[in-house]
Design an enzyme around this catalytic site. Structure first.
Site, PDB file in Angstrom:
ATOM      1  CG  HIS A   6      -1.841   1.159   1.275  1.00  0.00           C
ATOM      2  ND1 HIS A   6      -3.088   1.105   0.705  1.00  0.00           N
ATOM      3  CD2 HIS A   6      -1.712   2.415   1.773  1.00  0.00           C
ATOM      4  CE1 HIS A   6      -3.693   2.272   0.868  1.00  0.00           C
ATOM      5  NE2 HIS A   6      -2.874   3.088   1.505  1.00  0.00           N
ATOM      6  CG  ASP A  15     -11.011   4.784   5.927  1.00  0.00           C
ATOM      7  OD1 ASP A  15     -10.419   5.647   6.597  1.00  0.00           O
ATOM      8  OD2 ASP A  15     -10.765   4.577   4.731  1.00  0.00           O
ATOM      9  NE  ARG A  35      -8.568  11.877   8.509  1.00  0.00           N
ATOM     10  CZ  ARG A  35      -7.774  10.966   7.932  1.00  0.00           C
ATOM     11  NH1 ARG A  35      -8.257   9.790   7.579  1.00  0.00           N
ATOM     12  NH2 ARG A  35      -6.517  11.219   7.723  1.00  0.00           N
ATOM     13  CB  SER A  45      -7.430   6.134   7.300  1.00  0.00           C
ATOM     14  OG  SER A  45      -7.828   6.103   5.958  1.00  0.00           O
ATOM     15  CE  LYS A  70      -7.960   2.940   3.057  1.00  0.00           C
ATOM     16  NZ  LYS A  70      -8.357   4.322   3.180  1.00  0.00           N
TER      17      LYS A  70
HETATM   18  N1  URA Z   1      -4.696   7.246   2.583  1.00  0.00           N
HETATM   19  C1  URA Z   1      -5.709   6.708   3.285  1.00  0.00           C
HETATM   20  O1  URA Z   1      -6.216   5.655   2.941  1.00  0.00           O
HETATM   21  N2  URA Z   1      -6.146   7.349   4.388  1.00  0.00           N
HETATM   22  C2  URA Z   1      -5.601   8.500   4.823  1.00  0.00           C
HETATM   23  O2  URA Z   1      -6.024   9.009   5.843  1.00  0.00           O
HETATM   24  C3  URA Z   1      -4.549   9.060   4.077  1.00  0.00           C
HETATM   25  C4  URA Z   1      -4.108   8.403   2.961  1.00  0.00           C
END
Ligand code: URA
Length: 443
Positions: A82, A161, A168, A183, A187
């Site tokens: 990621h 999220d 946000r 966050s 995932k």
């Molecule tokens: N990527 C994400 O998935 N969440 C964040 O808060 C920032 C970058």
């Protein structure tokens, strides 16, 4: 329990219990707590932070807010990768086939581009016919048969999220380490990987502008993964300029194919080899980074990574002849050069501004509903450290039917993104640090 009391507790520097965090996140998910209270709470977290236990609990609450994928039907150690978001970052296009060609299964759920950042799914759809939608059974079968599949997030993964991130984004609470860490990791946990390699970007184009902040974010995510039994490492890589030369969907696929053909830009190749080596070590296919790198370099040189990419493209309905002849991928009608106004050396290239310029041309979405043009984008002619003379081409805009106004705006943005210094600029590191459960190695 009342949301207002929990907002006040966090505002005053208090520590929230698991039950209190669950109350906020579940209440928000169900629509019982309004946006304005969660926005106030997010701002309180922004200023007061969260400790490791709170961040871990927030991650779990968000991971459990929707579906959780069980990858156990797929044999082997499933390693996910990621990136915290960058411009020109086409590493997944390279790493999925490269790592799969070395025997590590890649069951990848990727995203679409929004704002100045591109998305792997859009990039892959530059190949005509390529489908990123399939049933879970087809997904597992493809990973079992050829070792890799790249699909869109199916089902209802981390809805809390999704809602919180959108909030946000419009309340100036993105750049908070516990909020970003929870966050991203929620995932990854919900997507079911056994091990996780994080690419934490640092520099002008990243959420975290300084190395220390980027390392702190990486440590928070590695701690979460480790506590939840997922072997997690984080690589801190440069985002003081876009990665590679191409920004825009088809342009990025072409560059990914160049790497898979054992060529392509050095910086992109290096970041892919570094991340890929970590994936091979976590996947149990190499003892250490040196062995892993040798394996990956071998697969680039002997064509097996490219062959694996063709297999993925064919399995997902894409036109393999476009991989063999990348000039047949979508191409823009008009090329517009952006010229340097001063002589010197390129000191930095504001990645975010270049990403916005590509979006203005139509390569990215301003809103979720925007239509994108797969052919348009920007090809950089100069990168950090290069010498430049006034009048030299800095970058080339690949333009289709975008309005004149937007092209001019994009041109200005790209020109302004380049910072030119009178002094030679020494080579910058591409990878600054590796963060594991055992500590931080700086390079
Ligand atoms: N990527 C994400 O998935 N969440 C964040 O808060 C920032 C970058």
């Amino acid at each position: 329990m009342r949301a207002v009391d929990l907002i006040q507790k966090k505002r005053d520097g208090g520590e929230l219990s698991r039950e209190e965090i669950a109350f906020l996140i579940q209440g928000y998910s169900r629509g019982e707590i309004p946006d304005y209270q969660i926005a106030a709470w997010a701002m309180a977290v922004y200023f007061q932070g969260m400790n490791a236990r709170e961040t871990g609990d927030l991650t779990l609450e968000m991971a459990m807010s929707g579906d959780q994928v069980d990858l156990s039907p797929i044999a082997g150690v499933k390693v996910d990768k990621h990136s915290t978001g960058g411009v020109g970052d086409k590493t997944t296009v390279v790493l999925a086939p490269l790592v799969a060609s070395a025997g590590v299964p890649v069951a990848k759920m990727s995203g679409r581009g929004l704002g100045h950042t591109g998305g792997t799914l859009d990039k892959l759809e530059s190949i005509s016919g390529f489908s990123v939608e399939m049933s879970r059974e087809q997904f597992f079968a493809q990973v079992g048969e050829i070792g890799a599949a790249v699909i869109g997030q199916s089902g209802n993964i981390t809805p809390a999220d999704k809602k919180l991130y959108a909030l946000r984004d419009v309340t100036a609470t993105v750049e908070s380490i516990p909020l970003i860490a929870s966050s991203v990791m929620s995932k990854k946990i919900a997507a079911g990987a056994d091990a996780i390699v994080l690419d934490v970007k640092t520099g002008s184009g990243a959420f975290m502008k300084t190395l220390d902040d980027s390392i702190a974010l990486a440590q928070a995510m590695v701690d979460i993964g480790t506590h939840l039994g997922r072997n997690t490492v984080a690589v801190i890589s440069d985002m003081d300029q876009p990665l590679g030369y191409g920004i825009g969907n088809a342009l990025e696929i072409k560059e990914g194919i160049e790497i898979l053909r054992d060529g392509g830009p050095k910086d992109l190749r290096e970041v892919c080899l570094f991340l890929g080596s970590q994936m091979l070590v976590l996947g149990g296919k190499a003892q250490d980074e040196a062995e892993a790198r040798a394996i990956l370099e071998g697969h680039l040189a002997d064509g097996s990574a490219l062959e694996k990419f063709k297999q993925i493209v064919a399995a997902q309905g894409g036109d393999v002849t476009q991989v063999e002849a990348p000039d047949t991928l979508p191409a823009a009608k008009t090329l517009i050069e952006v010229k340097a106004e001063a002589s010197g050396y390129i000191e930095s290239i504001q990645a975010e501004a270049v990403g916005i310029a590509a979006m203005l041309l139509g390569a990215g979405r301003e809103t979720k509903e925007s239509q994108i043009d797969l052919a348009v984008g920007i090809h950089l002619a100069k990168k950090v450290g290069d010498a430049v003379a006034a009048g030299d081409t800095l970058a080339v805009l690949h333009v289709n039917a975008a309005s004149g106004e937007k092209v001019r705006e994009a041109q200005d943005k790209v020109r302004e993104a380049y910072l030119v210094s009178a002094q030679p600029v020494p080579p910058q590191p591409l990878v600054f640090a590796l963060v594991t459960k055992d500590g931080v190695t700086r390079y």
